[in-house]
Design an enzyme around this catalytic site. Sequence first.
Site, mmCIF file in Angstrom:
data_model
loop_
_atom_site.group_PDB
_atom_site.id
_atom_site.type_symbol
_atom_site.label_atom_id
_atom_site.label_comp_id
_atom_site.label_asym_id
_atom_site.label_seq_id
_atom_site.Cartn_x
_atom_site.Cartn_y
_atom_site.Cartn_z
ATOM 1 C CG PHE A 11 9.691 23.935 -187.256
ATOM 2 C CD1 PHE A 11 9.190 25.234 -187.279
ATOM 3 C CD2 PHE A 11 11.046 23.735 -187.554
ATOM 4 C CE1 PHE A 11 10.018 26.316 -187.593
ATOM 5 C CE2 PHE A 11 11.869 24.803 -187.863
ATOM 6 C CZ PHE A 11 11.361 26.088 -187.897
ATOM 7 C CB THR B 79 19.074 16.744 -191.997
ATOM 8 O OG1 THR B 79 19.978 17.490 -191.212
ATOM 9 C CG2 THR B 79 19.380 15.267 -191.805
ATOM 10 C CG ASP B 80 23.061 20.511 -192.330
ATOM 11 O OD1 ASP B 80 22.446 19.885 -191.437
ATOM 12 O OD2 ASP B 80 23.495 21.668 -192.160
ATOM 13 C CD GLU B 81 21.852 17.170 -187.403
ATOM 14 O OE1 GLU B 81 21.979 16.096 -186.812
ATOM 15 O OE2 GLU B 81 21.342 18.177 -186.889
ATOM 16 C CE1 TYR C 60 16.578 13.811 -187.793
ATOM 17 C CE2 TYR C 60 18.636 15.041 -187.768
ATOM 18 C CZ TYR C 60 17.342 14.870 -188.246
ATOM 19 O OH TYR C 60 16.833 15.738 -189.183
ATOM 20 C CE LYS D 120 15.601 13.194 -192.481
ATOM 21 N NZ LYS D 120 14.161 13.339 -192.833
ATOM 22 N N PRO E 174 20.695 26.407 -170.934
ATOM 23 C CG PRO E 174 19.509 24.436 -171.392
ATOM 24 C CD PRO E 174 19.321 25.906 -171.154
ATOM 25 N NE ARG F 9 22.705 17.343 -179.307
ATOM 26 C CZ ARG F 9 22.068 18.117 -180.190
ATOM 27 N NH1 ARG F 9 22.601 18.339 -181.387
ATOM 28 N NH2 ARG F 9 20.911 18.657 -179.897
ATOM 29 N N GLY G 286 28.847 12.876 -178.783
ATOM 30 C CA GLY G 286 29.146 12.874 -180.229
ATOM 31 C C GLY G 286 28.766 14.173 -180.925
#
Length: 351
Positions: free
Chosen positions: A18, A134-136, A159, A163, A214, A290, A292
């Site tokens: 993407f 990523t900000d995660e 994930y 990262k 969903p 989801r 966590g």
Amino acid sequence: MATGNFNRALLVTGGAGFIGSHLVRRLVKHYPDTLVVNLDLLTYAGNLENLRDVENAPNYRFVKGDICDAKQVNALFEQFKFEGVFHLAAESHVDRSISDPMSFVKTNVLGTGVLLNAYRAYRADGGKFYQISTDEVFGSLTDVGFFTETTAYDPRSPYSASKASADHLVRAYHHTYQLPILISNCSNNYGSHQFPEKLIPLMINNIKQEKSLPVYGEGINVRDWLWVDDHVAAIDLIYHQGKTGETYAIGGGNEWRNIDLVHFLCDEVDTQLNRPKGTSRGLVTFVRDRAGHDHRYAIDATKLETELGWKPSVTFEEGLRLTIKWYLENSDWLNHITSGNYQEYYKKHYS
Ligand code: NAD
Ligand code: DAU
């Protein structure tokens, strides 16, 4: 150096995905004297149809390969002596990391290590190894506060932990081997060519097909959305004008609760498809949360805005309308993914 008539060679990993495909398109078009090499394994998330408009450009090359394959990666670096690397190849979907964490450890951690070693051994002067993160990695916010470049890492999904590990490796190579590096941590991207497992394209596709929508938990989790072309504009700016060794936080200042976003998508798709107002909201189905699930992400991008003069070019509502229009007008692209046909593109066009 095998760059032929070009001034330099840049490597984009994950360029068939993407964000990677938007970045490749920008680099190929903005820098005709630069050879842009796209290394991508073409996992389920890699789609060469994303790059149809630049695939025959003289300054573009596609190489199918795995960033974890040190032999192949070293040979590629030896051949091209890349000035810089834009490292995007990754397993990127949080839900998949919950069901299959090890493939995230392999690609996101080991793959980054392999690339760093190759860059260290074969790089040309003057460039940088740019880790697209990523900000995660910063974890989850409550209803107040923002992530900045100095927020402590606190990843909470396989994930984001993979990262974060990759980011640590990149910084370690900078401190230990003086490798010139950059890292940016961006918020949630949206736009054309996003794999329809992620919230926005999944919802648009389901609304179009009148399937249920969903929404995890109560739909009150918050994400900070940025148009993908504004992200790649920031990446270009940071690579060319950012300070080596630095980190930049990138975000749109655009926080939405998931349920509000899904309602906006319902209403806008209804408008664009001339359906009666309110038709699609009834498709919303609250499903099990989801595991966590991070509550809120929000970026303070002041450093990027003040030091490098970056700012987003479109409002979220404007960008979303364009994005919805793109998915509705490109049903072939969506159909090829849902049927699996897109994976034949490489065989048909490259071998
Ligand atoms: P994506 O899943 O759409 O694309 C990933 C690409 O990497 C695919 O083309 C895939 O084939 C390729 N790939 C996977 N494993 C590979 C391997 N072993 N070797 C070579 N190629 C491989 O991902 P995306 O959403 O475009 O994200 C790109 C990068 O940006 C990721 O590193 C992600 O962590 C980061 N990021 C994404 C977002 C977002 O909102 N999507 C936000 C911030 C940062
Ligand atoms: O913040 C940047 C990150 O954004 C990137 O690093 C990741 O690669 C990217 O996938 C994205 O992660 P999210 O988990 O935030 O994105 P996703 O689209 O999967 O989900 C967005 C929100 O919507 C999240 O709170 C979960 C929720 N959701 C998602 C799906 C797929 C739903 O409610 N229903 C869904 O079906």
